[in-house]
Design a protein around this motif. Sequence first.
Motif, PDB file in Angstrom:
ATOM      1  N   SER A  14      10.495 -42.188  52.299  1.00  0.00           N
ATOM      2  CA  SER A  14      11.796 -42.862  52.199  1.00  0.00           C
ATOM      3  C   SER A  14      12.132 -43.573  53.507  1.00  0.00           C
ATOM      4  CB  SER A  14      12.896 -41.854  51.844  1.00  0.00           C
ATOM      5  OG  SER A  14      12.552 -41.103  50.701  1.00  0.00           O
ATOM      6  N   GLY A  15      11.161 -44.292  54.050  1.00  0.00           N
ATOM      7  CA  GLY A  15      11.370 -44.970  55.326  1.00  0.00           C
ATOM      8  C   GLY A  15      12.522 -45.951  55.291  1.00  0.00           C
ATOM      9  N   ALA A  16      12.691 -46.672  54.174  1.00  0.00           N
ATOM     10  CA  ALA A  16      13.771 -47.646  54.068  1.00  0.00           C
ATOM     11  C   ALA A  16      15.135 -46.964  54.124  1.00  0.00           C
ATOM     12  CB  ALA A  16      13.632 -48.440  52.770  1.00  0.00           C
ATOM     13  N   ILE A  43       6.209 -42.330  62.851  1.00  0.00           N
ATOM     14  CA  ILE A  43       4.810 -42.049  63.193  1.00  0.00           C
ATOM     15  C   ILE A  43       3.997 -41.728  61.946  1.00  0.00           C
ATOM     16  CG2 ILE A  43       3.281 -40.427  64.377  1.00  0.00           C
ATOM     17  CD1 ILE A  43       5.431 -40.169  66.539  1.00  0.00           C
ATOM     18  N   MET A  44       4.569 -40.897  61.074  1.00  0.00           N
ATOM     19  CA  MET A  44       3.810 -40.448  59.910  1.00  0.00           C
ATOM     20  C   MET A  44       3.637 -41.536  58.860  1.00  0.00           C
ATOM     21  SD  MET A  44       5.187 -36.526  59.554  1.00  0.00           S
ATOM     22  CE  MET A  44       3.992 -36.112  58.282  1.00  0.00           C
ATOM     23  N   THR A  45       4.587 -42.485  58.791  1.00  0.00           N
ATOM     24  CA  THR A  45       4.369 -43.607  57.871  1.00  0.00           C
ATOM     25  C   THR A  45       3.132 -44.392  58.268  1.00  0.00           C
ATOM     26  OG1 THR A  45       5.886 -44.971  59.179  1.00  0.00           O
ATOM     27  CG2 THR A  45       6.788 -43.889  57.223  1.00  0.00           C
ATOM     28  N   MET A  46       2.892 -44.499  59.580  1.00  0.00           N
ATOM     29  CA  MET A  46       1.711 -45.223  60.045  1.00  0.00           C
ATOM     30  C   MET A  46       0.453 -44.386  59.905  1.00  0.00           C
ATOM     31  SD  MET A  46       3.096 -47.421  63.332  1.00  0.00           S
ATOM     32  CE  MET A  46       3.855 -46.058  64.210  1.00  0.00           C
ATOM     33  N   PHE A  63       1.806 -49.038  54.778  1.00  0.00           N
ATOM     34  CA  PHE A  63       3.064 -48.988  55.512  1.00  0.00           C
ATOM     35  C   PHE A  63       3.437 -50.391  55.997  1.00  0.00           C
ATOM     36  CE2 PHE A  63       0.023 -48.796  58.973  1.00  0.00           C
ATOM     37  CZ  PHE A  63       0.653 -49.417  60.032  1.00  0.00           C
ATOM     38  N   ASP A  64       4.722 -50.570  56.311  1.00  0.00           N
ATOM     39  CA  ASP A  64       5.205 -51.834  56.838  1.00  0.00           C
ATOM     40  C   ASP A  64       5.386 -51.717  58.343  1.00  0.00           C
ATOM     41  OD1 ASP A  64       6.489 -54.531  56.721  1.00  0.00           O
ATOM     42  OD2 ASP A  64       8.263 -53.377  57.297  1.00  0.00           O
ATOM     43  N   PHE A 104       6.890 -53.581  60.616  1.00  0.00           N
ATOM     44  CA  PHE A 104       8.222 -53.837  61.166  1.00  0.00           C
ATOM     45  C   PHE A 104       9.152 -52.651  60.923  1.00  0.00           C
ATOM     46  CE2 PHE A 104      12.379 -56.263  61.026  1.00  0.00           C
ATOM     47  CZ  PHE A 104      12.445 -56.429  62.403  1.00  0.00           C
ATOM     48  N   THR A 105       9.113 -52.093  59.716  1.00  0.00           N
ATOM     49  CA  THR A 105       9.955 -50.929  59.402  1.00  0.00           C
ATOM     50  C   THR A 105       9.585 -49.730  60.267  1.00  0.00           C
ATOM     51  OG1 THR A 105      10.222 -51.672  57.114  1.00  0.00           O
ATOM     52  CG2 THR A 105      10.686 -49.352  57.577  1.00  0.00           C
ATOM     53  N   SER A 106       8.283 -49.474  60.407  1.00  0.00           N
ATOM     54  CA  SER A 106       7.843 -48.318  61.199  1.00  0.00           C
ATOM     55  C   SER A 106       8.212 -48.480  62.670  1.00  0.00           C
ATOM     56  CB  SER A 106       6.331 -48.133  61.050  1.00  0.00           C
ATOM     57  OG  SER A 106       5.990 -47.819  59.716  1.00  0.00           O
ATOM     58  N   ILE A 107       8.070 -49.697  63.202  1.00  0.00           N
ATOM     59  CA  ILE A 107       8.431 -49.939  64.604  1.00  0.00           C
ATOM     60  C   ILE A 107       9.933 -49.751  64.807  1.00  0.00           C
ATOM     61  CG2 ILE A 107       8.609 -51.729  66.380  1.00  0.00           C
ATOM     62  CD1 ILE A 107       5.943 -52.833  65.334  1.00  0.00           C
TER      63      ILE A 107
END
Length: 229
Positions: free
Chosen positions: A18-20, A79-82, A105-106, A108-111
């Motif tokens: 649920s990164g977004a 970190i884990m999304t990447m 993963f995206d 821009f979102t992860s950064i």
Amino acid sequence: MILQTGLYAKFVDIFVDSGAIMLVICGLMALVWFGYEGVRRGFIKSKNESWERDTVSRVLKIIILLGLILGVVVVATGIMTMVLDMPPSYAYRDFGDVPLSQNHFDWFTSILLLLMGVAMFLKPLEDVPLASLIGIIAGAGVALILALTIPQSLVTTLSPYVNMKWVLFGIFVVVATMVGVALKFWVGALEAISKVISWPPFALLAAALCLTQGFMIWITGNTLIMIGY
């Protein structure tokens, strides 16, 4: 396998997938920064009574302090999304216009998650004497270890000449001072970063960026900036 079926798997299901949504929460936290620092620094003029402003400021400050915990969760999510190569939302995975977005993963979102997580962790530092606290903890830890490891026979032998309680207290003071001074310059850099983070225009910009990117990824599956494609 134990991690995959335990707390690790639950963390992945709740946060990493649920990164977004986490980015939207980051945007809301940035709005809290803006409100708190805006009133405190005079960017926002309030007509409320002083006691009402003080009450609101205390509530916002508590939320900011809770951001310490949220910051750790957000950094771990980024970190884990990447690491796990997980998309930030189902919409991004299934409906995004970006080629090869499915099950990736995206960037821009992860950064943004990493930057905002670190920011949430650093934000309260301007109100916390971190170097002194770490020094006190280090001094108390060393004194406690010595108190537990020094043989009683040695204490009995030295007792006519020196009071071990005062020796341990002296060690505590020396260690606490040395560690505090050593960390002062490093913590000073972190406090400088926290002051930049506290600046209301920066907080408002961060809120707008996180909310826009978060809702776009969450609802439409598209990202503001494509990185790595």
